[in-house]
Design an enzyme around this catalytic site. Structure first.
Site, short mmCIF file in Angstrom:
data_model
loop_
_atom_site.label_atom_id
_atom_site.label_comp_id
_atom_site.label_asym_id
_atom_site.label_seq_id
_atom_site.Cartn_x
_atom_site.Cartn_y
_atom_site.Cartn_z
N GLY A 1 0.86 -1.18 0.00
CA GLY A 1 0.00 0.00 0.00
C GLY A 1 0.89 1.22 0.00
N ASP B 1 -1.42 4.69 -6.26
CA ASP B 1 -0.02 4.51 -5.89
C ASP B 1 0.83 5.68 -6.37
OD1 ASP B 1 -1.30 1.66 -6.23
OD2 ASP B 1 0.35 1.50 -4.78
C1 LIG Z 1 -3.64 3.54 -0.44
S1 LIG Z 1 -2.52 2.86 -1.52
C2 LIG Z 1 -3.30 1.38 -1.90
C3 LIG Z 1 -2.86 0.84 -3.22
O1 LIG Z 1 -1.71 0.00 -3.07
C4 LIG Z 1 -2.00 -1.25 -3.64
O2 LIG Z 1 -0.91 -1.82 -4.28
P1 LIG Z 1 -0.05 -2.96 -3.52
O3 LIG Z 1 -1.00 -3.81 -2.74
O4 LIG Z 1 0.63 -3.69 -4.66
O5 LIG Z 1 0.94 -2.22 -2.65
C5 LIG Z 1 -3.11 -0.96 -4.62
O6 LIG Z 1 -2.65 -0.37 -5.81
C6 LIG Z 1 -3.93 -0.02 -3.80
O7 LIG Z 1 -4.89 0.73 -4.48
#
Ligand SMILES: CSC[C@H]1O[C@H](OP(=O)(O)O)[C@H](O)[C@@H]1O
EC number: 5.3.1.23
Length: 370
Positions: A54, A247
């Site tokens: 995240g 992101d």
């Molecule tokens: C609030 S940021 C959340 C964002 O991050 C996630 O990616 P990942 O799980 O690969 O770090 C995803 O894109 C979410 O929307």
């Protein structure tokens, strides 16, 4: 947020004052466990293996990772080596570079002996700012949900507001509250009748495993769906709004988010469903404008596509997590982890400072004093 009556954050300074605690998100929803990060390598590994993930949480973990490095060796060379190591963990979420640069700028001018403590204080400040920004996003997003609820025809007034979300942009993706889910928590706690369609979000299933876990613990009604069902639900009138995280968002309002977000935005436009993106200032990359051309898209292991993890419910397995292969041995996989939704498909950006049009003008109206 709440887990069985206990308030949790995703990351914290341990009582020993020098190690960092995190929730191991690779074990959720089947097992809640925490890990102690004691050095920079452990922080880098936690990011790259998605123990923590995240965009905002990656940034805070990177910040504390520099603190951990400086505790061991506060020299200029060690600082630069740690910055490089942490910066290389995941390329897409701009929060990581933003946080690392903020810590480096803070400590570089200091005597080495004072650097670790300064990094500790600044990391804690970034974490507290994130909590405040995400709660503010929740409040601004609540107003949007309230307006959607009030605007429905009288025959639908008793029905729940139906929100679709993709991936996990909840409190597990931040320090607390979340971004896309913060307005949903605020609406639920305000007594609004709300239901969430949760995209499972292949291949790592952050929706099915993390968003569903969060909403369940907070008591928010939700239904997990396959990623490909979202367009159909919108066509059938079952979705009042889409709210997702980000992101990296460019100064022109292009939004980089988990793979599949772009397809949801296309379906939303085609069906007249408002498409909102919730993000804090730390996710805005002011240095770029064209997201499709300029944002680096992380490509992760094909194993995440060809295999899947879950709980083995066989009596003999005592609910152990297990990974199974989905595809034939000789089949290749390709795993881009993000895509870019052009600003023209975004109804509005929900930030800690308010709601902005997905444009440079819109963002500058909120951030022009920075
Ligand atoms: C609030 S940021 C959340 C964002 O991050 C996630 O990616 P990942 O799980 O690969 O770090 C995803 O894109 C979410 O929307």
């Amino acid at each position: 947020m709440n887990i069985d009556g206990t308030a949790w954050r995703t990351i914290w300074l341990e009582k020993d004052g020098h190690s960092v605690g995190v929730i191991d998100q690779t074990q959720l929803p089947h097992k809640f466990s925490t890990l102690k990060l004691s050095n920079c390598q452990e922080a880098a590994t936690a990011i790259s293996t998605m123990i923590v993930r995240g965009a905002p949480l990656i940034g805070v973990t990177g910040a504390y990772g520099l603190m951990l490095a400086l505790q061991e060796d506060p020299s200029d060379n060690a600082l630069e080596a740690a910055f490089k190591q942490l910066n290389a963990t995941r390329p897409t979420a701009v929060n990581l570079r933003w946080a690392l640069k903020r810590i480096r700028d803070k400590v570089k001018p200091l005597q080495p002996a004072k650097r670790a403590e300064a990094a500790r204080a600044e990391s804690a400040l970034i974490a507290e700012e994130d909590v405040a920004m995400c709660e503010a996003i929740g409040n601004h997003g609540l107003a949007i949900i309230q307006k959607l609820a009030a605007g429905r025809p009288s025959v639908r007034q008793k029905e729940p507001i139906q929100v679709l979300t993709h991936c996990n942009a909840g409190w597990l993706a931040t320090v607390d509250w979340g971004t896309a889910l913060a307005p949903i928590y605020k609406a639920h706690r305000a007594g609004l009748n709300i239901h969430v369609w949760v995209d499972e979000t292949r291949p790592r299933n952050q929706g099915a495993s993390l968003t569903a876990y969060e909403l369940g613990r907070e008591g928010v009604p939700h239904t997990v769906i396959v990623d490909n069902a979202g367009g159909h639900l919108m066509q059938q009138g079952y979705v009042d709004a889409v709210v997702v995280g980000s992101d990296r968002t460019t100064r022109s309002g292009d939004v980089c988010n988990k793979i599949g977000t772009y397809l949801k935005a296309l379906a939303a436009l085609d069906n007249g469903v408002p498409f909102y993106v919730a993000l804090p200032a730390s996710t805005i990359d002011w240095s770029i404008s064209d997201g499709v051309a300029e944002i680096p898209i992380e490509t992760r292991s094909a194993m995440e596509v060809t295999h899947i993890q879950g709980r083995n419910n066989n009596a003999s397995s005592n609910n152990q997590l297990t990974t199974v292969q989905l595809t034939p041995n000789q089949s290749e996989g390709f795993n881009p982890a993000f895509d870019v939704t052009p600003a023209r498909l975004v109804t509005a950006l929900i930030t800690e400072r308010g709601v902005a049009a997905a444009s440079e003008t819109g963002l500058m109206e909120l951030y022009c004093d920075d």
